[in-house]
Design an enzyme around this catalytic site. Structure first.
Site, PDB file in Angstrom:
ATOM      1  CD  GLU A 222      -1.865  -0.200   3.676  1.00 54.74           C
ATOM      2  OE1 GLU A 222      -2.026   0.601   3.493  1.00 54.74           O
ATOM      3  OE2 GLU A 222      -1.572  -1.840   4.615  1.00 54.74           O
TER       4      GLU A 222
ATOM      5  CB  CYS B  15      -2.372  -4.987   6.041  1.00 52.79           C
ATOM      6  SG  CYS B  15      -1.970  -2.927   6.415  1.00 52.79           S
TER       7      CYS B  15
ATOM      8  CG  HIS C 167      -2.296  -7.107   9.806  1.00 49.86           C
ATOM      9  ND1 HIS C 167      -0.941  -7.104   9.673  1.00 49.86           N
ATOM     10  CD2 HIS C 167      -3.245  -6.339  10.221  1.00 49.86           C
ATOM     11  CE1 HIS C 167      -1.194  -5.475   9.743  1.00 49.86           C
ATOM     12  NE2 HIS C 167      -1.913  -5.257   9.613  1.00 49.86           N
TER      13      HIS C 167
HETATM   14  N1  COA Z   1       0.415   3.282  30.583  1.00 51.89           N
HETATM   15  C1  COA Z   1      -0.232   1.687  30.111  1.00 51.89           C
HETATM   16  N2  COA Z   1      -1.159   2.327  29.209  1.00 51.89           N
HETATM   17  C2  COA Z   1      -2.024   2.879  28.933  1.00 51.89           C
HETATM   18  C3  COA Z   1      -1.046   4.193  29.609  1.00 51.89           C
HETATM   19  C4  COA Z   1       0.106   4.083  30.324  1.00 51.89           C
HETATM   20  N3  COA Z   1       0.385   4.876  31.306  1.00 51.89           N
HETATM   21  N4  COA Z   1      -1.790   5.148  28.624  1.00 51.89           N
HETATM   22  C5  COA Z   1      -3.065   4.497  27.834  1.00 51.89           C
HETATM   23  N5  COA Z   1      -2.595   3.306  27.844  1.00 51.89           N
HETATM   24  C6  COA Z   1      -3.598   2.121  27.763  1.00 51.89           C
HETATM   25  C7  COA Z   1      -4.956   2.611  27.630  1.00 51.89           C
HETATM   26  O1  COA Z   1      -5.470   2.144  28.135  1.00 51.89           O
HETATM   27  C8  COA Z   1      -5.112   2.294  26.008  1.00 51.89           C
HETATM   28  O2  COA Z   1      -5.119   0.089  26.540  1.00 51.89           O
HETATM   29  P1  COA Z   1      -7.201  -0.291  25.930  1.00 51.89           P
HETATM   30  O3  COA Z   1      -6.941  -0.234  24.863  1.00 51.89           O
HETATM   31  O4  COA Z   1      -5.580  -2.103  26.705  1.00 51.89           O
HETATM   32  O5  COA Z   1      -7.449   0.404  26.413  1.00 51.89           O
HETATM   33  C9  COA Z   1      -3.595   2.310  25.175  1.00 51.89           C
HETATM   34  O6  COA Z   1      -2.941   2.699  25.882  1.00 51.89           O
HETATM   35  C10 COA Z   1      -4.504   3.199  23.659  1.00 51.89           C
HETATM   36  O7  COA Z   1      -4.192   4.021  24.439  1.00 51.89           O
HETATM   37  P2  COA Z   1      -5.321   4.908  23.828  1.00 51.89           P
HETATM   38  O8  COA Z   1      -6.250   5.675  24.924  1.00 51.89           O
HETATM   39  O9  COA Z   1      -7.255   4.483  23.963  1.00 51.89           O
HETATM   40  O10 COA Z   1      -5.126   5.371  22.307  1.00 51.89           O
HETATM   41  P3  COA Z   1      -5.103   6.455  21.118  1.00 51.89           P
HETATM   42  O11 COA Z   1      -6.708   6.962  21.273  1.00 51.89           O
HETATM   43  O12 COA Z   1      -4.405   7.700  21.054  1.00 51.89           O
HETATM   44  O13 COA Z   1      -5.673   5.017  19.838  1.00 51.89           O
HETATM   45  C11 COA Z   1      -4.587   3.906  18.842  1.00 51.89           C
HETATM   46  C12 COA Z   1      -4.441   4.777  19.565  1.00 51.89           C
HETATM   47  C13 COA Z   1      -3.330   2.943  18.325  1.00 51.89           C
HETATM   48  C14 COA Z   1      -4.526   2.618  19.715  1.00 51.89           C
HETATM   49  C15 COA Z   1      -5.594   4.463  17.454  1.00 51.89           C
HETATM   50  O14 COA Z   1      -5.132   5.594  16.794  1.00 51.89           O
HETATM   51  C16 COA Z   1      -5.608   3.536  16.633  1.00 51.89           C
HETATM   52  O15 COA Z   1      -6.057   2.295  17.140  1.00 51.89           O
HETATM   53  N6  COA Z   1      -4.988   2.840  15.357  1.00 51.89           N
HETATM   54  C17 COA Z   1      -4.393   2.826  14.159  1.00 51.89           C
HETATM   55  C18 COA Z   1      -5.656   0.953  14.204  1.00 51.89           C
HETATM   56  C19 COA Z   1      -4.383   0.696  12.596  1.00 51.89           C
HETATM   57  O16 COA Z   1      -3.922   0.451  12.840  1.00 51.89           O
HETATM   58  N7  COA Z   1      -5.734   0.692  12.156  1.00 51.89           N
HETATM   59  C20 COA Z   1      -5.421  -0.578  11.006  1.00 51.89           C
HETATM   60  C21 COA Z   1      -6.002  -1.791  10.001  1.00 51.89           C
HETATM   61  S1  COA Z   1      -5.488  -2.924  10.929  1.00 51.89           S
END
Ligand code: COA
Length: 376
Positions: free
Chosen positions: A88, A120, A250
Site C-alpha cells: 500500500e 495490509c 497481521h
Molecule cells: N500505561 C499503560 N497503558 C496505557 C497508558 C499508560 N501510561 N496510557 C494509556 N494506556 C493504554 C490505554 O488504556 C489503551 O489500552 P486499552 O486499549 O487496552 O484500553 C492503550 O494504551 C491505547 O490508548 P488509547 O488512549 O486508546 O490510544 P489512542 O486513542 O491514542 O489510540 C491507537 C491509539 C493506535 C490505538 C489508535 O490510533 C488506533 O487504533 N490506530 C490504528 C489502528 C490501525 O492501525 N488500524 C489499521 C488497520 S488494521
C-alpha cells in the site's frame, strides 16, 4: 481404495526479509509527544519502530528482501515466471511496484509482473494467487516471487504515529508432485471474509492514511472471528487450536492482536485461562520481531510467520490471519518444511537489527521534516 491427489504440493521454498536502517525507540516518541512511555510500551505493546533513511524506501526494502530470498534458493532468475508485489506504498497509480523491483533485479522476459492492492492484505493475496497459479498447473514449471513490502507513516501527531514501521518479506512459491516445499506447504483451502468498510484508507493525492481506530479494531476482530469460525468448522475450538503450533496475525500493533484473540476466545466459549494460554503460548511469541519494527502493513503478518516458522520442527502446523482495511480478511494454514528448523532467514533479521542506527527524538523530528519537505 485410496485416491491419489494429482495436485502438486505448493508452498514457500525460500524466504528473505529486509528492514530499514533506522530505529526509533517508542520511549523517545513518547518524550516528543508528551505521553507516558507506558502507553506505547504496554498500552500498545510496541518497543521500537523501523524507519527509512533518506536514501531508502519501499523499492529498496522489496529488492533487498527479494535478493536475499533468491540468494538462498536453489534456482535462479531464469526460473521465475511471476513477480507480484503486495503493497500500500505504491509509487504510481499505473506502473506497478513490481516493475521497479524487477528492474533492480534484472528480471525481464517471459514473466508476469504486477502489483496487488488491498491495504495490509495485499501481500497475502499475491501469495494466494501465486499458490493457485501453481495449483492450476499454469506455471509451466516456473516459480513465483511474491513480495510484501511497505513503509507505514502517519501524519506527525496522529494517534497512529506510535504504530509506524517498515519492512519487506519476499517468498518464492513453487509446486512439486514429488517434493514438499522446503520452508512451508500452504494448504490449498483457506477461509476468507470481507465487508465493504471505511476503517482505514488513503485518498488519492493524500500522503498519509485516515483511520477510524475503534472501528478498525471492530472490523479486525469480526474478520478474525469469521475466518477462524470457518476454519474450526464442526470441531470444537479447543480441538482445532490444539492442532496448531503457532497462530500468527497481521500485527498493526501487538495489543490489537491480543484484543482480537481474547474476543475470538470468548466467542468460541474458551475459559479465561485457556484464552490467556492461547495468547501467551501460540500468538505472543510470533510477534517478537514485530515489536521491534512496528507495523510494516502487508509485510507484518509475514514477518510474524517467518518468525514462527524459524526453528519449527518439520510437520508442525501454523495458521496465519491476514487482514486488510476496506476490509478483507483470510485465514491460511501452513505446514513447516524441512528447512524451517534451521530457519536461515533469521540471519536477515539479525543482520538488519544489528546494523541499524537508533535515533533519538530530535533526529526523528529532523527526519520527518526532511521527508515532508521532499514530498511537499
Ligand atoms: N500505561 C499503560 N497503558 C496505557 C497508558 C499508560 N501510561 N496510557 C494509556 N494506556 C493504554 C490505554 O488504556 C489503551 O489500552 P486499552 O486499549 O487496552 O484500553 C492503550 O494504551 C491505547 O490508548 P488509547 O488512549 O486508546 O490510544 P489512542 O486513542 O491514542 O489510540 C491507537 C491509539 C493506535 C490505538 C489508535 O490510533 C488506533 O487504533 N490506530 C490504528 C489502528 C490501525 O492501525 N488500524 C489499521 C488497520 S488494521
Amino acid at each position: 481404495m485410496s485416491t491419489i491427489d494429482p495436485r502438486p504440493s505448493v508452498g514457500i521454498t525460500s524466504i528473505g526479509l529486509s528492514l530499514p536502517s533506522l530505529a526509533l525507540p517508542l520511549s523517545e516518541l513518547a518524550k516528543l509527544r508528551g505521553e507516558d512511555p507506558g502507553k506505547y510500551l504496554y498500552g500498545l505493546g510496541c518497543c521500537e519502530m523501523a524507519l527509512c533513511a533518506g536514501d531508502e524506501g519501499v523499492v529498496e526494502l522489496a529488492t533487498t528482501a527479494a535478493e536475499r530470498a533468491l540468494a538462498r534458493w536453489s534456482g535462479d532468475l531464469q526460473d521465475i515466471g511471476l513477480i507480484a508485489v503486495g503493497t500500500e506504498s505504491a509509487l504510481d497509480m499505473s506502473r506497478p511496484l513490481s516493475a521497479w523491483v524487477a528492474d533492480r533485479l534484472g528480471l525481464r522476459g517471459a514473466v508476469r509482473s504486477y502489483e496487488v492492492k488491498h491495504a495490509c492484505y495485499g501481500g497475502t493475496l499475491a501469495l494466494k494467487q501465486a499458490a493457485e497459479w501453481q495449483l492450476a498447473g499454469a506455471s509451466g514449471g516456473k516459480a513465483a516471487l511474491v513480495i510484501a513490502a511497505d513503509v507505514a507513516l502517519y501524519a506527525p501527531l496522529d494517534p497512529g504515529e506510535p504504530t509506524q514501521g517498515a519492512g519487506a518479506v519476499a517468498m518464492i512459491i513453487e509446486g512439486s508432485l514429488t517434493q514438499r516445499p522446503a520452508v512451508a506447504t500452504i494448504d490449498p483451502t483457506s477461509h476468507a471474509w470481507s465487508e465493504p468498510a471505511f476503517d482505514f484508507w488513503r485518498p488519492v493525492g493524500e500522503e498519509f492514511p485516515r483511520v477510524d481506530g475503534p472501528f478498525s479494531l471492530d472490523c479486525y476482530k469480526r474478520g478474525a472471528e469469521h475466518c477462524l469460525t470457518q476454519w474450526i468448522g464442526e470441531r470444537t475450538a479447543v480441538d482445532a487450536l490444539a492442532e496448531l503450533e503457532a497462530l500468527c496475525f497481521h500485527v498493526p500493533f501487538p495489543k490489537m492482536v491480543k484484543k482480537a484473540v481474547l474476543h475470538c476466545a470468548e466467542a468460541f466459549g474458551l475459559e479465561e485461562s485457556e484464552a490467556s494460554d492461547l495468547f501467551s503460548q501460540k500468538v505472543d511469541p510470533t510477534m517478537d520481531w514485530n515489536r521491534h519494527c512496528g507495523n510494516a502493513y502487508t509485510a507484518s503478518l509475514w514477518i510474524a510467520v517467518a518468525s514462527a516458522l524459524a526453528g519449527m520442527t518439520e510437520g508442525c502446523r501454523i495458521a496465519a490471519f491476514s487482514y486488510g482495511s476496506g476490509f478483507g480478511a483470510e485465514l491460511l494454514t501452513l505446514t513447516a518444511g524441512s528447512q524451517a528448523a534451521e530457519g536461515p532467514w533469521v540471519d536477515d533479521i539479525e543482520t538488519d537489527f544489528a546494523r541499524r542506527q537508533t535515533i533519538d527524538a530530535a533526529n526523528y523530528e529532523l527526519l520527518r521534516g526532511l521527508q515532508m519537505a521532499q514530498t511537499a
